[in-house]
Design an enzyme around this catalytic site. Structure first.
Site, PDB file in Angstrom:
ATOM      1  N   GLU A 261       0.853  -1.182   0.000  1.00 44.54           N
ATOM      2  CA  GLU A 261       0.000   0.000   0.000  1.00 44.54           C
ATOM      3  C   GLU A 261       0.891   1.235   0.000  1.00 44.54           C
ATOM      4  O   GLU A 261       1.901   1.287   0.691  1.00 44.54           O
ATOM      5  CB  GLU A 261      -0.925   0.005   1.207  1.00 44.54           C
ATOM      6  CG  GLU A 261      -1.932  -1.131   1.157  1.00 44.54           C
ATOM      7  CD  GLU A 261      -2.931  -1.088   2.299  1.00 44.54           C
ATOM      8  OE1 GLU A 261      -3.053  -0.034   2.969  1.00 44.54           O
ATOM      9  OE2 GLU A 261      -3.594  -2.108   2.511  1.00 44.54           O
TER      10      GLU A 261
ATOM     11  N   ASN B 189       1.502  -6.105   3.252  1.00 45.86           N
ATOM     12  CA  ASN B 189       0.717  -7.173   3.882  1.00 45.86           C
ATOM     13  C   ASN B 189       1.024  -8.481   3.170  1.00 45.86           C
ATOM     14  O   ASN B 189       0.852  -8.570   1.954  1.00 45.86           O
ATOM     15  CB  ASN B 189      -0.787  -6.890   3.767  1.00 45.86           C
ATOM     16  CG  ASN B 189      -1.194  -5.666   4.553  1.00 45.86           C
ATOM     17  OD1 ASN B 189      -0.878  -5.556   5.723  1.00 45.86           O
ATOM     18  ND2 ASN B 189      -1.882  -4.741   3.909  1.00 45.86           N
TER      19      ASN B 189
ATOM     20  N   ARG C 288      -0.478 -11.006   2.409  1.00 53.23           N
ATOM     21  CA  ARG C 288      -1.726 -11.697   2.094  1.00 53.23           C
ATOM     22  C   ARG C 288      -2.423 -10.913   0.991  1.00 53.23           C
ATOM     23  O   ARG C 288      -2.049  -9.790   0.680  1.00 53.23           O
ATOM     24  CB  ARG C 288      -2.626 -11.777   3.331  1.00 53.23           C
ATOM     25  CG  ARG C 288      -2.954 -10.395   3.886  1.00 53.23           C
ATOM     26  CD  ARG C 288      -3.820 -10.458   5.126  1.00 53.23           C
ATOM     27  NE  ARG C 288      -3.832  -9.218   5.858  1.00 53.23           N
ATOM     28  CZ  ARG C 288      -4.480  -8.123   5.521  1.00 53.23           C
ATOM     29  NH1 ARG C 288      -5.172  -8.085   4.401  1.00 53.23           N
ATOM     30  NH2 ARG C 288      -4.437  -7.041   6.261  1.00 53.23           N
TER      31      ARG C 288
ATOM     32  N   GLU D 128       2.551   0.328   3.780  1.00 49.54           N
ATOM     33  CA  GLU D 128       2.714  -0.959   4.441  1.00 49.54           C
ATOM     34  C   GLU D 128       2.763  -2.089   3.420  1.00 49.54           C
ATOM     35  O   GLU D 128       2.358  -1.936   2.281  1.00 49.54           O
ATOM     36  CB  GLU D 128       1.582  -1.219   5.441  1.00 49.54           C
ATOM     37  CG  GLU D 128       0.222  -1.398   4.809  1.00 49.54           C
ATOM     38  CD  GLU D 128      -0.870  -1.691   5.831  1.00 49.54           C
ATOM     39  OE1 GLU D 128      -0.547  -2.007   7.000  1.00 49.54           O
ATOM     40  OE2 GLU D 128      -2.041  -1.614   5.465  1.00 49.54           O
TER      41      GLU D 128
END
Length: 157
Positions: A10, A26, A28, A24
């Site tokens: 992101e 992630n 997933r 960030e």
């Protein structure tokens, strides 16, 4: 860090300065991953499985197509670090469908849906998480569905 699979990065983009700002990572898929799939033509869950099976990312057929390469010509090496993807000819927009009460500051609410009348097409698709009797979950956030639309321009999407 040694992570080898699909994930979500992101970031914010400032159009005036053409700068990106990392937010960030992630490890997933996000619920909006169909936006990426609609733009790239690459199935992220399928790609995750292929990488987990030991297939190098540059040999995954959909990834090769995304880079404008023959998906099955493995004798044509694809250097991902030094290759540009093919032009993306479409836009994809996502809309979250939520159950919220505007009279209470848009707090999540549960209840029952009497009818959803939605039929996916080639350019618009979606999913809803509703119980068999029309119930909307009460123990999670307010989102119970997603709609995705694609088109050659943002306006058409």
């Amino acid at each position: 860090i040694g992570y080898r699979s699909a994930g979500t990065v992101e970031y914010l983009y400032n159009a005036e300065t053409n700068n990106y700002f990392f937010l960030e990572l992630n490890p997933r898929l996000q619920v909006e991953h169909p936006v990426t799939e609609g733009l790239t033509g690459v199935s992220l869950p399928a790609t995750q499985l292929q990488v987990a099976m030991g297939i190098p990312l540059n040999n995954v057929p959909q990834v090769r197509s995304f880079y404008g390469r023959d998906p099955y010509a493995l004798d044509d090496p694809l250097d991902l670090a030094n290759s540009e993807p093919a032009p993306i000819p479409r836009h994809v927009i996502a809309a979250r469908i939520t159950a919220e009460n505007p009279d209470e500051g848009f707090k999540p609410t549960s209840g029952r849906i009497d009818r959803i009348n939605f039929q996916s097409t080639g350019n618009v698709w979606g999913y809803f998480s509703v119980t068999a009797n029309g119930g909307v979950h009460e123990y999670a956030d307010s989102q119970f569905g997603h709609l995705f639309a694609s088109g050659p321009t943002r306006e058409e999407a």
